[in-house]
Design a protein around this motif. Structure first.
Motif, PDB file in Angstrom:
ATOM      1  N   SER A  22     -41.814  72.698 -21.375  1.00  0.00           N
ATOM      2  CA  SER A  22     -40.588  73.326 -20.907  1.00  0.00           C
ATOM      3  C   SER A  22     -39.950  72.419 -19.862  1.00  0.00           C
ATOM      4  O   SER A  22     -40.649  71.787 -19.074  1.00  0.00           O
ATOM      5  CB  SER A  22     -40.933  74.684 -20.304  1.00  0.00           C
ATOM      6  OG  SER A  22     -39.817  75.230 -19.626  1.00  0.00           O
ATOM      7  N   VAL A  23     -38.626  72.363 -19.852  1.00  0.00           N
ATOM      8  CA  VAL A  23     -37.920  71.508 -18.885  1.00  0.00           C
ATOM      9  C   VAL A  23     -36.484  71.976 -18.680  1.00  0.00           C
ATOM     10  O   VAL A  23     -35.883  72.534 -19.587  1.00  0.00           O
ATOM     11  CB  VAL A  23     -37.876  70.033 -19.357  1.00  0.00           C
ATOM     12  CG1 VAL A  23     -37.158  69.879 -20.685  1.00  0.00           C
ATOM     13  CG2 VAL A  23     -37.219  69.129 -18.309  1.00  0.00           C
ATOM     14  N   THR A  81     -42.552  71.121 -16.966  1.00  0.00           N
ATOM     15  CA  THR A  81     -42.358  69.789 -16.379  1.00  0.00           C
ATOM     16  C   THR A  81     -41.144  69.760 -15.470  1.00  0.00           C
ATOM     17  O   THR A  81     -40.026  70.016 -15.902  1.00  0.00           O
ATOM     18  CB  THR A  81     -42.157  68.753 -17.499  1.00  0.00           C
ATOM     19  OG1 THR A  81     -40.945  69.064 -18.211  1.00  0.00           O
ATOM     20  CG2 THR A  81     -43.318  68.749 -18.477  1.00  0.00           C
ATOM     21  N   TRP A  82     -41.349  69.433 -14.219  1.00  0.00           N
ATOM     22  CA  TRP A  82     -40.223  69.348 -13.271  1.00  0.00           C
ATOM     23  C   TRP A  82     -39.826  67.899 -13.042  1.00  0.00           C
ATOM     24  O   TRP A  82     -40.680  67.060 -12.717  1.00  0.00           O
ATOM     25  CB  TRP A  82     -40.564  69.985 -11.924  1.00  0.00           C
ATOM     26  CG  TRP A  82     -39.439  69.760 -10.947  1.00  0.00           C
ATOM     27  CD1 TRP A  82     -38.274  70.463 -10.885  1.00  0.00           C
ATOM     28  CD2 TRP A  82     -39.355  68.743  -9.936  1.00  0.00           C
ATOM     29  NE1 TRP A  82     -37.458  69.931  -9.893  1.00  0.00           N
ATOM     30  CE2 TRP A  82     -38.099  68.882  -9.296  1.00  0.00           C
ATOM     31  CE3 TRP A  82     -40.210  67.723  -9.526  1.00  0.00           C
ATOM     32  CZ2 TRP A  82     -37.687  68.046  -8.255  1.00  0.00           C
ATOM     33  CZ3 TRP A  82     -39.795  66.881  -8.486  1.00  0.00           C
ATOM     34  CH2 TRP A  82     -38.545  67.062  -7.859  1.00  0.00           C
ATOM     35  N   TRP A  83     -38.542  67.628 -13.202  1.00  0.00           N
ATOM     36  CA  TRP A  83     -37.993  66.302 -12.903  1.00  0.00           C
ATOM     37  C   TRP A  83     -36.480  66.354 -12.965  1.00  0.00           C
ATOM     38  O   TRP A  83     -35.910  67.436 -13.125  1.00  0.00           O
ATOM     39  CB  TRP A  83     -38.577  65.240 -13.832  1.00  0.00           C
ATOM     40  CG  TRP A  83     -38.367  65.441 -15.316  1.00  0.00           C
ATOM     41  CD1 TRP A  83     -38.827  66.475 -16.082  1.00  0.00           C
ATOM     42  CD2 TRP A  83     -37.636  64.582 -16.197  1.00  0.00           C
ATOM     43  NE1 TRP A  83     -38.444  66.308 -17.391  1.00  0.00           N
ATOM     44  CE2 TRP A  83     -37.709  65.155 -17.489  1.00  0.00           C
ATOM     45  CE3 TRP A  83     -36.953  63.384 -16.033  1.00  0.00           C
ATOM     46  CZ2 TRP A  83     -37.098  64.564 -18.601  1.00  0.00           C
ATOM     47  CZ3 TRP A  83     -36.359  62.796 -17.139  1.00  0.00           C
ATOM     48  CH2 TRP A  83     -36.440  63.390 -18.402  1.00  0.00           C
ATOM     49  N   GLN A  84     -35.821  65.204 -12.826  1.00  0.00           N
ATOM     50  CA  GLN A  84     -34.360  65.151 -12.718  1.00  0.00           C
ATOM     51  C   GLN A  84     -33.817  63.869 -13.364  1.00  0.00           C
ATOM     52  O   GLN A  84     -34.577  62.923 -13.581  1.00  0.00           O
ATOM     53  CB  GLN A  84     -33.956  65.105 -11.237  1.00  0.00           C
ATOM     54  CG  GLN A  84     -34.592  66.176 -10.396  1.00  0.00           C
ATOM     55  CD  GLN A  84     -34.244  66.006  -8.938  1.00  0.00           C
ATOM     56  OE1 GLN A  84     -34.697  65.082  -8.283  1.00  0.00           O
ATOM     57  NE2 GLN A  84     -33.423  66.908  -8.416  1.00  0.00           N
ATOM     58  N   THR A  85     -32.514  63.850 -13.600  1.00  0.00           N
ATOM     59  CA  THR A  85     -31.875  62.626 -14.090  1.00  0.00           C
ATOM     60  C   THR A  85     -32.242  61.464 -13.163  1.00  0.00           C
ATOM     61  O   THR A  85     -32.529  60.356 -13.603  1.00  0.00           O
ATOM     62  CB  THR A  85     -30.338  62.794 -14.101  1.00  0.00           C
ATOM     63  OG1 THR A  85     -30.026  63.948 -14.881  1.00  0.00           O
ATOM     64  CG2 THR A  85     -29.646  61.578 -14.689  1.00  0.00           C
ATOM     65  N   ASP A 135     -33.869  70.328  -4.628  1.00  0.00           N
ATOM     66  CA  ASP A 135     -34.502  71.566  -5.083  1.00  0.00           C
ATOM     67  C   ASP A 135     -35.381  72.154  -3.991  1.00  0.00           C
ATOM     68  O   ASP A 135     -35.940  71.422  -3.169  1.00  0.00           O
ATOM     69  CB  ASP A 135     -35.403  71.298  -6.307  1.00  0.00           C
ATOM     70  CG  ASP A 135     -34.593  71.129  -7.578  1.00  0.00           C
ATOM     71  OD1 ASP A 135     -33.478  71.661  -7.654  1.00  0.00           O
ATOM     72  OD2 ASP A 135     -35.092  70.462  -8.496  1.00  0.00           O
ATOM     73  N   ILE A 191     -27.263  75.817 -12.706  1.00  0.00           N
ATOM     74  CA  ILE A 191     -27.787  75.418 -14.006  1.00  0.00           C
ATOM     75  C   ILE A 191     -27.509  76.522 -15.026  1.00  0.00           C
ATOM     76  O   ILE A 191     -28.058  77.604 -14.954  1.00  0.00           O
ATOM     77  CB  ILE A 191     -29.286  75.104 -13.918  1.00  0.00           C
ATOM     78  CG1 ILE A 191     -29.520  74.031 -12.844  1.00  0.00           C
ATOM     79  CG2 ILE A 191     -29.820  74.626 -15.262  1.00  0.00           C
ATOM     80  CD1 ILE A 191     -30.965  73.681 -12.632  1.00  0.00           C
ATOM     81  N   THR A 200     -24.438  62.551 -13.951  1.00  0.00           N
ATOM     82  CA  THR A 200     -24.949  63.873 -13.615  1.00  0.00           C
ATOM     83  C   THR A 200     -24.007  64.503 -12.597  1.00  0.00           C
ATOM     84  O   THR A 200     -23.388  63.795 -11.794  1.00  0.00           O
ATOM     85  CB  THR A 200     -26.408  63.787 -13.096  1.00  0.00           C
ATOM     86  OG1 THR A 200     -26.900  65.107 -12.854  1.00  0.00           O
ATOM     87  CG2 THR A 200     -26.538  62.969 -11.836  1.00  0.00           C
ATOM     88  N   ILE A 260     -30.844  63.151 -19.769  1.00  0.00           N
ATOM     89  CA  ILE A 260     -31.983  62.301 -19.402  1.00  0.00           C
ATOM     90  C   ILE A 260     -33.236  62.686 -20.201  1.00  0.00           C
ATOM     91  O   ILE A 260     -34.037  61.822 -20.566  1.00  0.00           O
ATOM     92  CB  ILE A 260     -32.276  62.340 -17.877  1.00  0.00           C
ATOM     93  CG1 ILE A 260     -33.271  61.245 -17.468  1.00  0.00           C
ATOM     94  CG2 ILE A 260     -32.803  63.696 -17.450  1.00  0.00           C
ATOM     95  CD1 ILE A 260     -32.776  59.840 -17.557  1.00  0.00           C
ATOM     96  N   THR A 261     -33.418  63.968 -20.491  1.00  0.00           N
ATOM     97  CA  THR A 261     -34.611  64.381 -21.232  1.00  0.00           C
ATOM     98  C   THR A 261     -34.667  63.681 -22.583  1.00  0.00           C
ATOM     99  O   THR A 261     -35.728  63.247 -23.031  1.00  0.00           O
ATOM    100  CB  THR A 261     -34.644  65.919 -21.398  1.00  0.00           C
ATOM    101  OG1 THR A 261     -34.538  66.498 -20.096  1.00  0.00           O
ATOM    102  CG2 THR A 261     -35.932  66.379 -22.054  1.00  0.00           C
ATOM    103  N   GLU A 318     -35.025  73.939 -16.066  1.00  0.00           N
ATOM    104  CA  GLU A 318     -34.792  74.962 -15.050  1.00  0.00           C
ATOM    105  C   GLU A 318     -36.076  75.758 -14.895  1.00  0.00           C
ATOM    106  O   GLU A 318     -37.003  75.622 -15.691  1.00  0.00           O
ATOM    107  CB  GLU A 318     -33.629  75.867 -15.448  1.00  0.00           C
ATOM    108  CG  GLU A 318     -33.775  76.408 -16.850  1.00  0.00           C
ATOM    109  CD  GLU A 318     -32.528  77.119 -17.353  1.00  0.00           C
ATOM    110  OE1 GLU A 318     -31.851  77.790 -16.563  1.00  0.00           O
ATOM    111  OE2 GLU A 318     -32.261  77.013 -18.553  1.00  0.00           O
ATOM    112  N   PRO A 319     -36.125  76.584 -13.866  1.00  0.00           N
ATOM    113  CA  PRO A 319     -37.345  77.380 -13.698  1.00  0.00           C
ATOM    114  C   PRO A 319     -37.536  78.281 -14.915  1.00  0.00           C
ATOM    115  O   PRO A 319     -36.581  78.865 -15.423  1.00  0.00           O
ATOM    116  CB  PRO A 319     -37.050  78.208 -12.445  1.00  0.00           C
ATOM    117  CG  PRO A 319     -35.969  77.465 -11.713  1.00  0.00           C
ATOM    118  CD  PRO A 319     -35.147  76.813 -12.791  1.00  0.00           C
TER     119      PRO A 319
END
Ligand code: 7RM
Length: 635
Positions: A371-372, A398-402, A487, A508, A250, A296-297, A374-375
């Motif tokens: 949705s995933v 859905t908010w998350w990260q690698t 974030d 992003i 990433t 990652i998604t 970015e805002p």
């Protein structure tokens, strides 16, 4: 995987409180009730946040592919595990049952072993979105090799950097890949990359496009004949809970990409649990996540999360615009997709096109849409809710990260009332907090702060490959004792979170996380360029686009600027990939810098956005006069 029985928001709050009061008990129960283990753990969790050392299910033994595949065979061997939808709608789709998946992954695992790949070796997978991408990834996990999937849109030098960082012993690629009306020369890109990759011993090549490719004697092997010879009897390797499962790169705000390391048991438990709860997957549902497995998604919600739950997951090779803008909707209808998971950038691109494309299809199979990346802006949220979800399907933002391995903040469908642009509430087990500039926890609502998590969860990455210090510095030092996401977020009066974006310099673009530093590095390598700075500016479709401020060397000053701009973009394309190309390039004579030599990006950001109202405190600027010049020269 059991779904906890919560029927309203009040109950969610009660359940959430229990999960943070006794996280060990909470995860212990989930882990022991829903997986097969060779040996259970001595301790649920062991951690030291100051040292960024985290272990889950200590000393347990497990193989994730036994949980993804083997244990489903008795009851649902004939159930479809993977639906493959090719790029070209005229080509037949394929269905791979759990029995077939078991057979193909076992054969592939035996091929890897026969090529000398052992537990702990790194294997780079550079493939288009075809079934072999899933199969080779799972085969690595089966024998305990660490997979490093590299998105097939990256350039040769980006591939080489990733291979070298983790010293991969093998690369798995294909003769080519289809994307819309383009064919991508994957093998050619690998050949170019491998000129500088001494660790690679063998390359396995999948046939997809029948492109004529060069095969290097002794190094390159067609995969099909090897598979034909391989036995389909393979015993899954016994892995320790904390053995690395994969590395996924990433972008960082400085320097080279970070190889995030995810380990076996925690990642398994977390992706399975979040998949079940965030998408409310029910037996016989068809789940489709449109991401690429190279992100990652895709790892967590095309591959591992769905298969761990014995679900049917769709792998789509193509793009939303080919052969026309109805492709996504046509696929949902064709395969009767029940849960659909995509990115705001795709939603915005499709919302720009005629409504006829989406209205042609009833889309009545859909139950949950996600949705995933970015805002999601308000307009896109409503379009998605109205025209795709028909106002019946909860939108899970859905908010998350690698780094987090799985979803951390999201509505739970049919339980959490949704609110446009809000990812809403942390999932049980996730202790989200907002921090102010003085590094204190913000207790109030209605304020923006830095989003942190103050207790580990099973899916968190354990380190950066080869650089634990960087892992510690990046995520655990800004707010001691806490994981810092990078974030910013706002919390409303009921405790709902709205993610406001990166607080550092990652931009992003179309859902791809791009670090400014490597792009600037690429620009600066152009012989006519002296220095550069890039910032993001809002873009209708991509979310953000890139604006580059470039200082030329004297030789460059004499050159035709239009050609130069083209060359710079070509340079970026070659070094990083076409996604990092600049939408605007402005040639300037200097950049606003602080006395310590740091570029004051917030000023450039304002100029790129066309907002000259207030540049804030410019007193630390070494060269304030440059701001006027750049403003006046703006395109
Ligand atoms: C899953 C993924 C991570 C960054 C993250 C955020 C942004 C992701 C959302 C979001 C607002 C969301 N992993 N992000 N999801 N921002 N709302 N629902 O995207 O490592 O590639 O990116 O993406 O800034 O830090 S990632």
């Amino acid at each position: 995987m059991s779904r906890y029985k919560i029927s309203n928001l009040e109950e969610y709050f009660k359940e959430y409180k229990k999960s943070i009061k006794d996280p060990k008990k909470f995860w212990d129960k989930i882990a022991s009730e829903n997986f097969t283990w060779y040996q259970e753990w001595d301790k649920v969790v062991d951690f030291n946040m100051a040292e960024a050392e985290i272990k889950w299910f200590v000393d347990a033994k497990v193989n994730i592919t036994k949980n993804c595949i083997d244990r489903h065979l008795a009851k649902k061997g004939d159930k479809v595990a993977i639906v493959f939808e090719p790029n070209n709608p005229d080509e037949a789709s394929q269905s791979i049952t759990y029995n077939e998946l078991h057979q193909r992954v076992s054969k592939m695992a035996n091929v890897l072993l026969s090529q000398g790949i052992k537990k702990g070796d790194r294997v780079c997978i550079y493939l288009p979105m075809i079934p072999e991408l899933a199969i080779t990834t799972l085969a690595c996990a089966r024998i305990g090799a660490i997979h490093s999937v590299v998105f097939a849109g990256f350039s040769a030098s980006a591939v080489a950097a990733r291979i070298n960082d983790s010293e991969c012993k093998m690369v798995i690629t294909s003769d080519g890949g289809y994307r819309g009306n383009k064919t991508i020369d994957l093998k050619g890109i690998v050949d170019e990359a491998l000129v500088n990759c001494p660790s690679v011993e063998n390359v396995l090549v999948v046939q997809r496009t029948q492109t004529d490719v060069k095969m290097k004697e002794g190094r390159d092997h067609w995969l099909a004949p090897l598979l034909e010879k391989a036995s389909d009897n393979n015993t899954a390797e016994i892995m320790d809970a904390e053995d690395p499962l994969f590395i996924l790169y990433t972008s960082g705000s400085t320097g080279k990409p970070k190889g995030m390391v995810h380990t076996t048991a925690g990642y398994m438990v977390y992706t399975a649990y979040t998949f079940q709860n965030v998408f409310n997957y029910e037996e016989n549902d068809i789940f489709w996540c449109t991401a690429d497995i190279g992100w990652i998604t895709g790892h967590s919600y095309i591959l591992y999360g769905p298969l761990l739950n014995g679900a049917t997951t769709v792998i789509f090779e193509g793009v939303p615009s080919y052969p026309d803008f109805s492709r996504f909707w046509q696929i949902i209808e064709k395969h009767k997709v029940n849960q659909f998971y995509t990115a705001p950038t795709a939603i915005r691109a499709l919302a720009k096109e005629s409504l006829d494309y989406v209205q042609k299809y009833p889309l009545s199979s859909l139950k949950v849409i996600g949705s995933v990346g970015e805002p999601i802006n308000e307009e896109a949220w409503h379009w998605y809710n109205d025209h795709v979800g028909g106002k019946r399907c909860p939108v899970v933002d859905t908010w998350w990260q690698t780094e987090t391995g799985g979803i951390l903040i999201s509505p739970i469908p049919f339980i959490t009332p949704t609110k446009p642009t809000y990812a809403t509430l942390p999932l049980p087990g996730i202790q989200a907090v907002l921090m102010d500039e003085k590094r204190n926890e913000i207790e109030d609502n209605q304020v923006v702060g830095s989003l942190c998590i103050k207790f580990p969860w099973p899916g968190i990455a354990r380190t950066i490959w080869g650089d634990h210090q960087r892992y510690k510095d990046t995520y655990f030092s800004t707010f001691p004792g806490k994981y810092f996401s990078g974030d910013g977020a706002l919390r409303d009066e009921v405790g709902y979170y709205r993610i406001t974006g990166r607080v550092d310099d990652v931009i992003i673009v179309s859902g791809h996380n791009l670090g400014t530093a490597p792009i600037e590095d690429a620009i600066n390598e152009h012989p006519a360029v002296a220095e550069s700075a890039i910032v993001g500016f809002p873009h209708d479709i991509k979310g953000n686009a890139l604006y580059g401020f470039v200082i030329l060397k004297e030789t460059g000053e004499k050159r035709d600027k239009e050609n130069l701009a083209k060359e710079i973009n070509q340079h970026i394309s070659d070094h990083i990939g076409p996604i990092a190309k600049l939408d605007k390039i402005q040639f300037v004579s200097g950049l606003p810098k602080t006395r310590s030599g740091k570029i004051m990006r917030r000023i450039l950001r304002k100029i790129a956005e066309g907002d000259y109202s207030n540049f804030g405190d410019t007193s630390t600027l070494l060269n304030p006069e440059i701001v006027e010049e750049i403003k006046e020269g703006k395109l």
